[in-house]
Design an enzyme around this catalytic site. Structure first.
Site, PDB file in Angstrom:
ATOM      1  N   HIS A  23       0.834  -1.199   0.000  1.00 12.04           N
ATOM      2  CA  HIS A  23       0.000   0.000   0.000  1.00 12.04           C
ATOM      3  C   HIS A  23       0.875   1.258   0.000  1.00 12.04           C
ATOM      4  O   HIS A  23       1.612   1.505   0.955  1.00 12.04           O
ATOM      5  CB  HIS A  23      -0.879  -0.038   1.260  1.00 12.04           C
ATOM      6  CG  HIS A  23      -1.791   1.130   1.418  1.00 12.04           C
ATOM      7  ND1 HIS A  23      -1.752   1.965   2.510  1.00 12.04           N
ATOM      8  CD2 HIS A  23      -2.786   1.600   0.617  1.00 12.04           C
ATOM      9  CE1 HIS A  23      -2.682   2.894   2.389  1.00 12.04           C
ATOM     10  NE2 HIS A  23      -3.322   2.703   1.242  1.00 12.04           N
ATOM     11  N   HIS A  65      -0.681  11.519  -2.322  1.00 13.38           N
ATOM     12  CA  HIS A  65      -1.978  11.112  -1.777  1.00 13.38           C
ATOM     13  C   HIS A  65      -2.845  12.307  -1.388  1.00 13.38           C
ATOM     14  O   HIS A  65      -4.029  12.354  -1.692  1.00 13.38           O
ATOM     15  CB  HIS A  65      -1.760  10.214  -0.559  1.00 13.38           C
ATOM     16  CG  HIS A  65      -3.031   9.792   0.095  1.00 13.38           C
ATOM     17  ND1 HIS A  65      -3.688  10.571   1.042  1.00 13.38           N
ATOM     18  CD2 HIS A  65      -3.794   8.697  -0.070  1.00 13.38           C
ATOM     19  CE1 HIS A  65      -4.787   9.962   1.417  1.00 13.38           C
ATOM     20  NE2 HIS A  65      -4.884   8.820   0.775  1.00 13.38           N
ATOM     21  N   GLU A 125      -3.643   3.938  -8.387  1.00 12.38           N
ATOM     22  CA  GLU A 125      -4.861   4.612  -7.929  1.00 12.38           C
ATOM     23  C   GLU A 125      -4.859   6.045  -8.444  1.00 12.38           C
ATOM     24  O   GLU A 125      -3.988   6.851  -8.106  1.00 12.38           O
ATOM     25  CB  GLU A 125      -4.995   4.611  -6.406  1.00 12.38           C
ATOM     26  CG  GLU A 125      -6.325   5.290  -6.033  1.00 12.38           C
ATOM     27  CD  GLU A 125      -6.653   5.344  -4.556  1.00 12.38           C
ATOM     28  OE1 GLU A 125      -6.002   4.682  -3.742  1.00 12.38           O
ATOM     29  OE2 GLU A 125      -7.599   6.096  -4.223  1.00 12.38           O
TER      30      GLU A 125
END
Ligand code: MG
Length: 260
Positions: A23, A65, A125
Site C-alpha cells: 500500500h 496522496h 490509484e
C-alpha cells in the site's frame, strides 16, 4: 430494462495467487508513494504495489496522496499549484526518517521506469485533485499507454472518482479497472457495471458476507484496505477476499507461506 455492458473477464490482469499488495509501496518501512517505498516492497518479496497519482499544475502525473504537500514533503500549499519541476525538487522522505532525506517526490514516468526494472506489477490509484477528475483520468491513462514497461502486464487502474475511471476507460480500455469505495453504498454494482470494472476495493471494516457473495456472483475480485494484522488478513481471506492492501506486505506474506 437498462442496457448493461458485460463485465470484462474477472482477474484478467490480477492473478488469483496475488494476495498481498504493498500500500503506497511498503509504506511501514519507507516514505509512502516514493521510489524508496516501491524498492522496499520489492526487497521484501512483494510482487504487487499500489500507489496514488495526481497531476501537477502543468498536467504531469506525479505520485501523491493528499491535496496539500505539508504532511509528506518539504513543500507548502496545494500539490496542484506546483509544476512537475517544483515537485521533483521537494524532499518527500525526511518527514518519515532522516535516512530518506533526499528522497524525491517522483513523477509517474520515473515510477514506470523503476517498475519495469524490478518487474513489479501495479495498481495505479488515480486520485484527482478536486475539480480535475476527468483530466487526471485521461492524462494518467495516456502516460501509461505510452510509457508502461512492455515486460509488465498493464496496471489495474482504480479510483474513488467515477469520472476519472470513465476517462481512463476511454483512453486505455484494455487496462482493468477497480472501483474504490470506503463503504460500497447501495448502487455499487450498477456503478461497477457501468464503468466496466473487474474489481471492487473496499475498507475492510465495511466487508460483509452478503457483499462478498454479490461480488463473486458478478465475477468480481474483492480487494480490501488497509490490513496490517495477519490475523485480520486470515479472517478476510476466509470470507472470500481476493487480496489485501498492506503497509507491511511482508508480515502478511509470512503468515501465509506460498502467497505473493
Ligand atoms: Mg491509494
Amino acid at each position: 430494462m437498462r442496457d448493461q455492458p458485460s463485465l470484462p473477464a474477472p482477474a484478467a490482469n490480477l492473478p488469483a495467487e496475488i494476495r498481498v499488495i504493498a500500500h503506497r509501496g511498503a509504506s511501514a518501512y519507507a516514505p509512502e508513494n516514493t521510489l524508496a517505498s516501491l524498492r522496499e516492497a520489492h526487497r521484501r518479496g512483494c510482487r504487487w504495489v499500489e500507489f496514488d497519482v495526481k497531476l501537477s499544475s502543468d498536467g504531469v502525473a506525479v505520485l501523491g496522496h493528499d491535496e496539500t504537500l505539508e504532511r509528506t514533503t518539504s513543500g507548502r500549499g496545494k500539490l496542484r499549484d506546483k509544476s512537475v519541476r517544483e515537485l521533483e525538487e521537494l524532499d518527500a522522505g525526511s518527514w518519515f526518517d532522516e535516512r530518506f532525506a533526499r528522497e524525491p517526490l517522483p513523477s509517474l514516468a520515473k515510477v514506470m521506469e523503476l517498475l519495469g526494472e524490478l518487474g513489479l506489477a501495479a495498481n495505479v490509484e488515480i486520485k484527482p485533485c478536486q475539480g480535475r477528475e476527468r483530466e487526471t483520468g485521461e492524462r494518467v491513462a495516456r502516460e501509461i499507454r505510452e510509457g508502461w514497461s512492455r515486460n509488465l502486464p498493464l496496471p489495474l487502474l482504480s479510483s474513488f472518482s467515477e469520472e476519472a475511471l470513465a476517462a481512463a476507460a476511454e483512453t486505455l480500455p484494455e487496462a482493468p479497472r477497480g472501483l474504490v469505495r470506503r463503504h460500497p453504498g447501495a448502487e455499487w454494482l450498477d456503478t461497477v457495471r457501468r464503468l466496466g470494472c473487474s474489481s471492487l476495493h473496499v475498507w475492510h471494516g465495511a466487508l460483509t458476507r452478503a457483499l462478498v457473495r454479490r461480488a463473486k456472483e458478478a465475477g468480481l475480485l474483492i480487494l480490501v484496505f488497509t490490513v496490517n494484522d495477519p490475523v485480520r488478513a486470515r479472517r478476510l481471506f476466509d470470507q472470500g477476499v481476493d487480496a489485501v492492501f498492506s503497509d507491511c506486505p511482508d508480515r502478511i506474506q509470512q503468515a501465509f507461506p506460498g502467497t505473493q
